[in-house]
Scaffold this motif. Structure first.
Motif, PDB file in Angstrom:
ATOM      1  N   ASP A 133       0.533  -1.031  -0.116  1.00  0.00           N
ATOM      2  CA  ASP A 133      -0.033  -0.123  -0.242  1.00  0.00           C
ATOM      3  C   ASP A 133       0.965   1.392  -0.390  1.00  0.00           C
ATOM      4  O   ASP A 133       2.027   0.758   0.503  1.00  0.00           O
ATOM      5  CB  ASP A 133      -1.114   0.168   0.890  1.00  0.00           C
ATOM      6  N   MET A 134       0.180   2.697  -0.019  1.00  0.00           N
ATOM      7  CA  MET A 134       1.055   3.446  -0.861  1.00  0.00           C
ATOM      8  C   MET A 134       1.989   4.206   0.764  1.00  0.00           C
ATOM      9  O   MET A 134       2.627   4.304   0.646  1.00  0.00           O
ATOM     10  CB  MET A 134       0.330   4.721  -0.825  1.00  0.00           C
ATOM     11  N   GLY A 135       0.971   4.003   2.107  1.00  0.00           N
ATOM     12  CA  GLY A 135       1.558   4.964   2.862  1.00  0.00           C
ATOM     13  C   GLY A 135       2.992   3.333   3.805  1.00  0.00           C
ATOM     14  O   GLY A 135       3.740   3.808   4.144  1.00  0.00           O
ATOM     15  N   LYS A 136       2.743   2.526   3.141  1.00  0.00           N
ATOM     16  CA  LYS A 136       3.705   1.335   3.811  1.00  0.00           C
ATOM     17  C   LYS A 136       4.977   1.671   2.460  1.00  0.00           C
ATOM     18  O   LYS A 136       6.162   1.549   3.039  1.00  0.00           O
ATOM     19  CB  LYS A 136       3.177  -0.161   3.297  1.00  0.00           C
ATOM     20  N   ALA A 137       4.346   2.211   1.693  1.00  0.00           N
ATOM     21  CA  ALA A 137       5.541   2.401   1.174  1.00  0.00           C
ATOM     22  C   ALA A 137       5.974   3.832   1.301  1.00  0.00           C
ATOM     23  O   ALA A 137       7.766   3.999   0.974  1.00  0.00           O
ATOM     24  CB  ALA A 137       4.855   2.429  -0.587  1.00  0.00           C
ATOM     25  N   ALA A 138       5.696   4.533   1.706  1.00  0.00           N
ATOM     26  CA  ALA A 138       6.162   6.063   2.309  1.00  0.00           C
ATOM     27  C   ALA A 138       6.988   5.083   3.518  1.00  0.00           C
ATOM     28  O   ALA A 138       8.069   5.934   3.540  1.00  0.00           O
ATOM     29  CB  ALA A 138       4.983   6.370   2.342  1.00  0.00           C
ATOM     30  N   SER A 217       0.864  12.863   5.836  1.00  0.00           N
ATOM     31  CA  SER A 217       0.503  12.447   4.260  1.00  0.00           C
ATOM     32  C   SER A 217      -0.087  13.081   3.749  1.00  0.00           C
ATOM     33  O   SER A 217      -1.568  14.090   4.227  1.00  0.00           O
ATOM     34  CB  SER A 217       0.161  10.900   4.469  1.00  0.00           C
ATOM     35  N   CYS A 218      -0.035  12.507   2.274  1.00  0.00           N
ATOM     36  CA  CYS A 218      -2.008  13.440   1.844  1.00  0.00           C
ATOM     37  C   CYS A 218      -2.743  12.839   2.602  1.00  0.00           C
ATOM     38  O   CYS A 218      -2.557  11.711   2.655  1.00  0.00           O
ATOM     39  CB  CYS A 218      -1.431  13.613  -0.007  1.00  0.00           C
ATOM     40  N   THR A 219      -4.564  13.407   1.730  1.00  0.00           N
ATOM     41  CA  THR A 219      -5.764  12.970   1.812  1.00  0.00           C
ATOM     42  C   THR A 219      -5.788  12.080  -0.073  1.00  0.00           C
ATOM     43  O   THR A 219      -5.301  12.523  -0.300  1.00  0.00           O
ATOM     44  CB  THR A 219      -6.289  13.919   2.055  1.00  0.00           C
ATOM     45  N   ILE A 220      -7.285  11.336   0.410  1.00  0.00           N
ATOM     46  CA  ILE A 220      -7.142  11.358  -0.661  1.00  0.00           C
ATOM     47  C   ILE A 220      -8.745  12.367  -1.201  1.00  0.00           C
ATOM     48  O   ILE A 220      -9.428  12.418  -0.547  1.00  0.00           O
ATOM     49  CB  ILE A 220      -7.792   9.879  -0.504  1.00  0.00           C
ATOM     50  N   ASN A 221      -9.256  12.779  -2.349  1.00  0.00           N
ATOM     51  CA  ASN A 221      -9.614  13.852  -2.826  1.00  0.00           C
ATOM     52  C   ASN A 221      -9.849  13.544  -4.257  1.00  0.00           C
ATOM     53  O   ASN A 221      -9.734  12.495  -5.163  1.00  0.00           O
ATOM     54  CB  ASN A 221      -8.308  14.925  -2.791  1.00  0.00           C
ATOM     55  N   ASP A 222     -11.188  14.087  -5.159  1.00  0.00           N
ATOM     56  CA  ASP A 222     -11.762  14.370  -5.911  1.00  0.00           C
ATOM     57  C   ASP A 222     -10.913  16.070  -6.781  1.00  0.00           C
ATOM     58  O   ASP A 222     -10.728  17.037  -6.061  1.00  0.00           O
ATOM     59  CB  ASP A 222     -13.093  14.574  -5.675  1.00  0.00           C
ATOM     60  N   GLY A 223     -10.747  15.638  -7.759  1.00  0.00           N
ATOM     61  CA  GLY A 223     -10.555  16.763  -9.043  1.00  0.00           C
ATOM     62  C   GLY A 223      -9.954  16.657 -10.358  1.00  0.00           C
ATOM     63  O   GLY A 223     -10.137  15.616 -10.220  1.00  0.00           O
ATOM     64  N   ILE A 286       6.731  18.904  -7.203  1.00  0.00           N
ATOM     65  CA  ILE A 286       6.680  17.382  -7.095  1.00  0.00           C
ATOM     66  C   ILE A 286       5.816  17.150  -6.656  1.00  0.00           C
ATOM     67  O   ILE A 286       5.453  17.766  -5.149  1.00  0.00           O
ATOM     68  CB  ILE A 286       8.320  17.365  -6.500  1.00  0.00           C
ATOM     69  N   ASN A 287       5.506  16.007  -6.161  1.00  0.00           N
ATOM     70  CA  ASN A 287       3.185  15.934  -6.231  1.00  0.00           C
ATOM     71  C   ASN A 287       4.169  15.403  -4.763  1.00  0.00           C
ATOM     72  O   ASN A 287       4.853  14.022  -4.870  1.00  0.00           O
ATOM     73  CB  ASN A 287       3.388  14.481  -6.866  1.00  0.00           C
ATOM     74  N   GLU A 288       2.817  15.827  -3.762  1.00  0.00           N
ATOM     75  CA  GLU A 288       3.634  15.379  -2.256  1.00  0.00           C
ATOM     76  C   GLU A 288       2.377  15.095  -1.515  1.00  0.00           C
ATOM     77  O   GLU A 288       1.757  15.392  -0.784  1.00  0.00           O
ATOM     78  CB  GLU A 288       3.326  17.237  -1.657  1.00  0.00           C
ATOM     79  N   ALA A 289       2.308  14.232  -2.363  1.00  0.00           N
ATOM     80  CA  ALA A 289       1.331  12.149  -1.945  1.00  0.00           C
ATOM     81  C   ALA A 289       2.273  11.927  -0.353  1.00  0.00           C
ATOM     82  O   ALA A 289       1.106  11.977   0.250  1.00  0.00           O
ATOM     83  CB  ALA A 289       1.879  11.264  -2.810  1.00  0.00           C
ATOM     84  N   GLY A 318      -4.347  18.310  -1.345  1.00  0.00           N
ATOM     85  CA  GLY A 318      -4.800  17.656  -1.905  1.00  0.00           C
ATOM     86  C   GLY A 318      -4.429  15.890  -2.990  1.00  0.00           C
ATOM     87  O   GLY A 318      -3.947  17.240  -3.402  1.00  0.00           O
ATOM     88  N   HIS A 319      -4.264  14.954  -3.074  1.00  0.00           N
ATOM     89  CA  HIS A 319      -3.967  14.666  -4.229  1.00  0.00           C
ATOM     90  C   HIS A 319      -5.062  13.494  -4.542  1.00  0.00           C
ATOM     91  O   HIS A 319      -5.977  12.576  -4.797  1.00  0.00           O
ATOM     92  CB  HIS A 319      -2.815  13.190  -3.474  1.00  0.00           C
ATOM     93  N   PRO A 320      -5.878  13.999  -5.825  1.00  0.00           N
ATOM     94  CA  PRO A 320      -7.095  13.204  -6.673  1.00  0.00           C
ATOM     95  C   PRO A 320      -5.767  12.778  -7.842  1.00  0.00           C
ATOM     96  O   PRO A 320      -6.425  12.727  -8.665  1.00  0.00           O
ATOM     97  CB  PRO A 320      -7.385  14.834  -7.418  1.00  0.00           C
ATOM     98  N   TYR A 321      -5.695  11.524  -7.610  1.00  0.00           N
ATOM     99  CA  TYR A 321      -4.197  10.704  -8.191  1.00  0.00           C
ATOM    100  C   TYR A 321      -4.378  11.228  -9.236  1.00  0.00           C
ATOM    101  O   TYR A 321      -3.313  11.551  -9.713  1.00  0.00           O
ATOM    102  CB  TYR A 321      -4.816   9.349  -7.784  1.00  0.00           C
ATOM    103  N   GLY A 322      -5.703  11.348 -10.685  1.00  0.00           N
ATOM    104  CA  GLY A 322      -4.979  11.013 -12.246  1.00  0.00           C
ATOM    105  C   GLY A 322      -4.495  12.161 -12.209  1.00  0.00           C
ATOM    106  O   GLY A 322      -4.004  12.851 -13.186  1.00  0.00           O
ATOM    107  N   ALA A 323      -5.144  12.826 -11.677  1.00  0.00           N
ATOM    108  CA  ALA A 323      -5.299  14.989 -12.078  1.00  0.00           C
ATOM    109  C   ALA A 323      -4.267  15.305 -11.282  1.00  0.00           C
ATOM    110  O   ALA A 323      -3.956  16.668 -11.836  1.00  0.00           O
ATOM    111  CB  ALA A 323      -7.073  15.350 -11.389  1.00  0.00           C
ATOM    112  N   SER A 324      -3.359  14.799 -10.417  1.00  0.00           N
ATOM    113  CA  SER A 324      -2.010  15.704  -9.388  1.00  0.00           C
ATOM    114  C   SER A 324      -1.448  15.602 -10.711  1.00  0.00           C
ATOM    115  O   SER A 324      -1.054  17.292 -10.423  1.00  0.00           O
ATOM    116  CB  SER A 324      -1.492  14.357  -8.880  1.00  0.00           C
ATOM    117  N   GLY A 325      -0.919  15.220 -11.596  1.00  0.00           N
ATOM    118  CA  GLY A 325       0.574  15.209 -11.861  1.00  0.00           C
ATOM    119  C   GLY A 325      -0.141  16.919 -13.196  1.00  0.00           C
ATOM    120  O   GLY A 325       1.113  17.435 -13.374  1.00  0.00           O
ATOM    121  N   ALA A 326      -1.446  16.733 -13.823  1.00  0.00           N
ATOM    122  CA  ALA A 326      -1.677  18.283 -14.491  1.00  0.00           C
ATOM    123  C   ALA A 326      -1.847  19.060 -13.511  1.00  0.00           C
ATOM    124  O   ALA A 326      -1.582  20.473 -13.706  1.00  0.00           O
ATOM    125  CB  ALA A 326      -3.380  17.953 -14.961  1.00  0.00           C
ATOM    126  N   VAL A 327      -2.295  18.863 -11.813  1.00  0.00           N
ATOM    127  CA  VAL A 327      -1.745  19.814 -11.497  1.00  0.00           C
ATOM    128  C   VAL A 327      -1.021  20.396 -10.829  1.00  0.00           C
ATOM    129  O   VAL A 327      -0.596  21.828 -11.039  1.00  0.00           O
ATOM    130  CB  VAL A 327      -2.316  20.002  -9.641  1.00  0.00           C
TER     131      VAL A 327
END
Length: 366
Positions: A133-138, A217-223, A286-289, A318-327
């Motif tokens: 999981d991403m948290g453990k990977a962090a 850590s970041c939160t899980i988000n919409d955007g 650089i995305n702050e996951a 927050g980190h809206p996954y697929g959008a974050s790189g475009a953010v």
């Protein structure tokens, strides 16, 4: 070779999972951005490229383009490179222009975690390699690079303070297209005592010598976030002001246990190929996951915090996954217009499975 430039960029407000954007389907988050960015480009847009990770399936980009009222002749393609997807879409649009495949693209990413049908993350890697999981990977990244909880908390606090300062100065207003009465990110509804939160937050991903907490850590988000990528000569002929010129990009893979470290080799290879040093990059996003990811990247690449995520990032909004790189690209687009003497800027992100994407731009407004 044709040159790709970015002439506009917009994003939605970013909401928490089951928060202010919970009633918007994924295509309803992307379509207002596509609609606005397509004004004045009728008959010119070749395609819409959107990154998406947890969507309902189907071709979200095509659905969003049709919802936005684009011509039926504009096809749409949806990409999934996990958290790198939005940046990958922009990268691909730039290469399509360089290769002469088209002249104008709307590219970015969108995520609605609130309406996702998937209860758990996808598989990133086979178990015999490792699929944390991403948290453990962090946590693995923190252990690999010797990053303490104090170092992560210090960066998380810096990011939070930068985000609020930028918000209070109105720096995000040009980035965002309002969604009805929603005109800013959900995190800015109420200021928190981040110092106290960081101090009392406990490790949540491992019980043994853990350093990663909910507060760093970041939160899980919409955007959603979308940019207009167009061929440079066409942009100038239309009287448009190019802001960022695409120079080059790099994708790299690392062990899937360390996705937060994936931007490191991507950035190294990208700069080496272009005969540039970190000192010559004026701004980096650089995305702050996770704070461990940013501290690790900064430490290994000798990136001063003064140049990195200067208006905060996903640790706050927050980190809206697929959008974050475009953010990230959206943020650079507006940052370079506020600052002087900025020549080179770079956006980078790491994603599940151990993949890093880095994109280099040259500023055209200084």
């Amino acid at each position: 070779m044709k040159r790709a430039v970015i002439v506009n960029a917009k994003r939605s407000p970013i909401g928490k999972k089951n928060g202010i954007l919970k009633d918007y389907a994924v295509h309803e988050l992307a379509s207002p951005l596509i609609r606005q960015l397509s004004i004045g480009f009728e008959g010119i847009v070749d395609d819409v490229l959107l990154g998406n990770v947890t969507g309902p399936g189907g071709n979200v980009a095509r659905l969003s383009a049709l919802e936005a009222g684009l011509s039926l002749s504009v096809p749409g393609v949806t990409l999934d490179r996990q958290c790198s997807a939005g940046l990958e879409a922009i990268r691909m649009a730039c290469y399509l222009i360089q290769g002469g495949a088209g002249l104008c693209y709307l590219a970015g990413g969108v995520e609605s975690t609130s309406t996702s049908l998937f209860p758990a993350k996808a598989r990133f890697s086979p178990d015999f390699i490792g699929d944390p999981d991403m948290g453990k990977a962090a946590e693995y990244v923190a252990q690999k690079y010797g990053i303490s909880k104090d170092a992560q908390d210090s960066y998380a606090l810096l990011s939070y303070e930068r985000s609020w300062e930028a918000y209070e100065h109105g720096h995000f207003e040009k980035e965002i297209i309002p969604f009805g009465h929603i005109v800013h990110d959900e995190e800015f509804f109420k200021k928190r005592n981040m110092t106290a939160l960081l101090k009392r937050a406990k490790p949540i991903f491992t019980n043994e010598n853990g350093t990663v907490t909910a507060a760093n850590s970041c939160t899980i988000n919409d955007g959603a976030a979308v940019v207009t990528v167009i061929e440079e000569e066409l942009a100038l002929s239309l009287g448009l002001l190019p802001v960022l010129r695409f120079i080059d990009s790099q994708v790299a893979g690392v062990h899937p246990n360390y996705p937060g470290a994936a931007p490191i080799p991507a950035i190294k290879k990208l700069l080496e190929r272009n005969n540039l040093r970190i000192e010559e990059i004026d701004l980096m996003e650089i995305n702050e996951a996770f704070a461990s990811k940013i501290v690790g990247c900064s430490q290994e690449l000798s990136i001063p915090y003064e140049k990195l995520n200067v208006s905060g990032g996903a640790l706050t909004i927050g980190h809206p996954y697929g959008a974050s790189g475009a953010v990230l690209v959206n943020r650079l687009f507006y940052e370079v217009q506020r600052k002087n003497n900025v020549k080179y800027v770079l956006a980078a992100i790491g994603s599940g499975g151990g993949i890093g994407v880095a994109v280099l731009f040259e500023t055209m407004v200084n």
